[in-house]
Design an enzyme around this catalytic site. Structure first.
Site, PDB file in Angstrom:
ATOM      1  N   GLY A 134       4.487  16.086 -17.047  1.00 50.45           N
ATOM      2  CA  GLY A 134       3.618  17.111 -16.470  1.00 50.45           C
ATOM      3  C   GLY A 134       2.780  17.734 -17.569  1.00 50.45           C
ATOM      4  O   GLY A 134       2.610  17.133 -18.640  1.00 50.45           O
ATOM      5  N   GLU A 151     -10.416  -2.646 -15.506  1.00 55.98           N
ATOM      6  CA  GLU A 151      -9.172  -1.963 -15.902  1.00 55.98           C
ATOM      7  C   GLU A 151      -8.179  -2.897 -16.567  1.00 55.98           C
ATOM      8  O   GLU A 151      -7.417  -2.467 -17.420  1.00 55.98           O
ATOM      9  CB  GLU A 151      -8.552  -1.168 -14.748  1.00 55.98           C
ATOM     10  CG  GLU A 151      -7.814  -1.926 -13.692  1.00 55.98           C
ATOM     11  CD  GLU A 151      -7.119  -0.987 -12.678  1.00 55.98           C
ATOM     12  OE1 GLU A 151      -7.107  -1.334 -11.499  1.00 55.98           O
ATOM     13  OE2 GLU A 151      -6.598   0.070 -13.066  1.00 55.98           O
ATOM     14  N   LYS A 202       0.311   4.352 -14.044  1.00 56.88           N
ATOM     15  CA  LYS A 202       0.348   4.025 -12.618  1.00 56.88           C
ATOM     16  C   LYS A 202       0.095   5.243 -11.733  1.00 56.88           C
ATOM     17  O   LYS A 202      -0.665   5.178 -10.785  1.00 56.88           O
ATOM     18  CB  LYS A 202       1.707   3.404 -12.283  1.00 56.88           C
ATOM     19  CG  LYS A 202       1.827   2.928 -10.841  1.00 56.88           C
ATOM     20  CD  LYS A 202       0.945   1.725 -10.586  1.00 56.88           C
ATOM     21  CE  LYS A 202       0.988   1.272  -9.145  1.00 56.88           C
ATOM     22  NZ  LYS A 202      -0.159   0.395  -8.848  1.00 56.88           N
TER      23      LYS A 202
HETATM   24  O1  M6R Z   1      -1.459   6.362  -6.447  1.00 53.60           O
HETATM   25  P1  M6R Z   1      -2.888   6.522  -6.057  1.00 53.60           P
HETATM   26  O2  M6R Z   1      -3.292   5.550  -4.997  1.00 53.60           O
HETATM   27  O3  M6R Z   1      -3.234   7.924  -5.663  1.00 53.60           O
HETATM   28  O4  M6R Z   1      -3.699   6.180  -7.352  1.00 53.60           O
HETATM   29  C1  M6R Z   1      -5.082   6.330  -7.402  1.00 53.60           C
HETATM   30  C2  M6R Z   1      -5.670   5.652  -8.607  1.00 53.60           C
HETATM   31  O5  M6R Z   1      -5.167   6.215  -9.788  1.00 53.60           O
HETATM   32  C3  M6R Z   1      -5.371   4.151  -8.601  1.00 53.60           C
HETATM   33  O6  M6R Z   1      -5.803   3.532  -7.440  1.00 53.60           O
HETATM   34  C4  M6R Z   1      -6.042   3.469  -9.815  1.00 53.60           C
HETATM   35  O7  M6R Z   1      -7.424   3.501  -9.664  1.00 53.60           O
HETATM   36  C5  M6R Z   1      -5.516   2.055  -9.958  1.00 53.60           C
HETATM   37  N1  M6R Z   1      -5.119   1.828 -11.321  1.00 53.60           N
HETATM   38  C6  M6R Z   1      -6.503   1.011  -9.600  1.00 53.60           C
HETATM   39  O8  M6R Z   1      -6.016  -0.269  -9.719  1.00 53.60           O
END
Ligand code: M6R
Length: 615
Positions: free
Chosen positions: A102, A494, A610
């Site tokens: 956090g 990415e 992630k």
């Molecule tokens: O867990 P979330 O779907 O909220 O995450 C959103 C983004 O951080 C996520 O989709 C990110 O763009 C990925 N690394 C894309 O592959």
């Protein structure tokens, strides 16, 4: 971001802590550390910049013994990823150790205060202050009670935290605390365990305690756990969740990497999601917490998310507007948080988040809820904050997504959004039962179409050669597949660190066309749809400038194939709105092959994590 594990029990702590860190490594991987309460009565640990694998090597020679310990894998926010900044952090006496996930927003004030009061702060992190605040409380008002000391320290913090704390003077105990960052607890006959999420615990139990905000947990080495609220009162019935996947779901199972595994898992994930969904309401969505009348009254929808999940929103907008004829606003959560949204009395807010822990998305959801919206979450992670704070939650049931680059969650979220769109359309009468069934059957066809694409992955491997030495690339699409272009470009950059720009193809002539030169790689998504001819013209513009074109095209499209260096073939799709779900699989595969050819770690791309639990 950042993974925490803790154990206290009868067995040695190090094996669980290291294995637990390994499974949580997708949460952050720039440094890692471990601290164990050893039989000599002191805390001993190892911490280092780099991956958990490096920590494991160091531990192999460190001979860390003890049955109570905490460990951490870091995604740096405050302070560079160095040995010194790695967690756990210790107090001045070296008898209290803390791991934190956090951000402590008021850490500068706290550092200044602690320094003035004789503490020596050794790291650049925001987290270290917590250990020193606990040290003060331990010696002062808490009088040797670790739960009270943590509670006292936490009262001075602003920001978000999941904490695990051990103290050399309370052997056989761990204290955990949570506000805004996830933390779960489990126990068995060997002892008690804490972790940032359920992945390290799935092999141990199918039942975990989920700590709520402002709660504390005392874990004892006999496996007993007590949860306290912010006033120190015992919580009689802490919130629990049942883990519905087995531990092997988070292992490689013979695949070279998690990305390959998760791409391959997509067809089954979609089949699970579509099972038993047709019913008397058209599509059954018991997860919605709105009556038929409330649903029918919805006059606008806000779709809110980040990253890949935001791209789901763009596709969902097309589906909801076409099938339910309700106006949709798509917003990046991080932008919506600083806007004044146009909410009516009948606005539905849908948040899309694989992890259910993305800080920007959660903040946006809270804001929309405060403005009176019903908030519906589409998420993958059971018991995530998004699920707990929303009025209704649809789980996409994709199983754990470990690779940082989202693949199976993307396609499953699109299908979840399609089900929502069909339900809205049927409820407000814009589509009848026969139409709902037709669209639903079209969705049911998607898993097999994806299997076909996955079987053709050699096409992506060949096309990847075009990108290996490139410095940039351009992805083009039109209509609903402009979004496929955005998602393909995001995937590529990415994990391969190759710059990729995505544009609606018709906009190329207004700027990006200047990028084109001989050999410049362009990916054109050009399935058989109502904008096909327009896309063909755009491909002409690309090749006229000597650029190299890779097309994603429908079987039999010789016009496109004859124009392009490589064609990534997709089978004919039953309707236009499902083409993005099928076509994107090629772009996932392409990105993976390009990344591997450039020597990149596809599962753990640099600088990313992630779940992004900081705003
Ligand atoms: O867990 P979330 O779907 O909220 O995450 C959103 C983004 O951080 C996520 O989709 C990110 O763009 C990925 N690394 C894309 O592959």
């Amino acid at each position: 971001m950042c993974g925490i594990v803790g154990f206290t029990g009868k067995d040695q702590a190090v094996p669980f802590l290291l294995e637990g860190l390994q499974t949580l490594e997708y949460r952050g991987y720039d440094s890692a550390g471990i601290e164990v309460l050893s039989p000599d009565g002191g805390l001993h640990g190892v911490k280092c910049a780099g991956r958990v694998a490096t920590l494991k090597e160091r531990c192999a020679t460190a001979n860390l013994l003890g049955s109570t310990g905490i460990a951490h894998t870091r995604w740096a926010t405050h302070g560079a990823p160095t040995d010194r900044n790695a967690h756990p952090h210790l107090d001045c006496s070296g008898r209290i150790a803390v791991v934190h996930n956090g951000i402590i927003e008021n850490f500068r004030d706290l550092r200044a205060y602690l320094s003035r009061n004789g503490h020596t702060i050794v790291s650049d992190t925001d987290s270290e202050v917590v250990a020193h605040l606990i040290e003060d409380a331990w010696a002062g008002p808490a009088q040797g009670d670790l739960v009270a000391a943590v509670r006292n320290a936490v009262q001075r913090l602003e920001g978000s935290w999941a904490l695990a704390v051990e103290c050399a003077d309370t052997p056989g105990q761990l204290v955990v605390a949570r506000k805004g960052s996830p933390l779960v607890i489990a126990s068995d006959e060997h002892g008690a365990y804490a972790a940032s999420d359920i992945t390290p615990l799935a092999a141990i139990t199918s039942h975990v305690i989920q700590l709520e905000d402002d709660q504390f947990g005392l874990l004892r080495d006999d496996g007993s756990v007590t949860v306290y609220d912010k006033d120190g009162i015992e919580v009689a019935e802490p919130s629990t969740i049942d883990i519905d996947w087995d531990a092997s779901a988070a292992t490689l199972g013979g695949y070279a990497d998690f990305m390959a595994k998760e791409i391959a898992e997509q067809p089954e994930a979609l089949e699970r999601l579509l099972e038993d969904r047709l019913g008397e309401h058209g599509v059954e969505l018991d997860e919605l917490s709105l009556s038929r009348e409330q649903l029918a009254a919805i006059d606008r929808v806000y779709l809110v998310a980040c990253g890949t999940s935001y791209h789901v929103c763009l596709i969902a907008k097309e589906m909801i507007e076409e099938w339910a004829r309700i106006p949709v606003f798509c917003e990046y959560a991080s932008e919506l948080n600083y806007k004044d949204p146009l909410v009516t009395d009948h606005t539905l807010c849908v948040i899309v988040t694989q992890s259910g822990e993305t800080a920007d998305t959660l903040a946006a959801a809270r804001r929309m809820r405060a403005l009176g919206c019903n908030v519906f979450a589409i998420t993958n992670v059971l018991g995530s904050t998004a699920a707990r704070e929303s009025d209704g939650t649809m789980y996409i049931q994709a199983g754990p997504e470990v690779c940082v680059a989202s693949t199976k969650a993307y396609t499953a979220q699109m299908v979840a959004a399609a089900l929502l769109a069909l339900r809205l359309g049927y409820t407000n009468g814009t589509i009848d039962r026969a139409e709902v069934e037709r669209h639903f059957r079209n969705l049911q066809a998607v898993p097999d179409l994806m299997r076909e694409v996955i079987a053709r992955r050699w096409q992506d491997k060949q096309a990847a050669q075009l990108f290996r030495d490139a410095h940039s690339s351009l992805f083009l699409g039109r209509g609903v597949n402009a979004t496929t272009a955005y998602e393909g470009a995001l995937k590529l950059k990415e994990i391969s660190y190759l710059h990729a720009e995505a544009y609606p193809a018709g906009e190329m002539k207004h700027g990006p066309i200047a990028l084109l030169e001989k050999g410049f790689p362009v990916v054109a998504i050009v399935p058989a749809d109502h904008v096909h001819e327009k896309m063909v013209s755009n491909i002409q513009e690309v090749i006229a400038r000597g650029a190299s074109c890779v097309a994603v095209a429908t079987d039999g499209d010789e016009t496109v194939a004859s124009m392009c260096q490589h064609t990534l073939w997709i089978p004919a799709c039953p309707e236009e709105l499902v083409t993005p779900i099928v076509a994107v699989v090629h772009l996932q595969l392409l990105a993976r092959y390009v990344a591997r050819s450039r020597g990149c770690d596809v599962d753990k791309p640099r600088n990313l994590a992630k779940s992004v639990t900081v705003e």
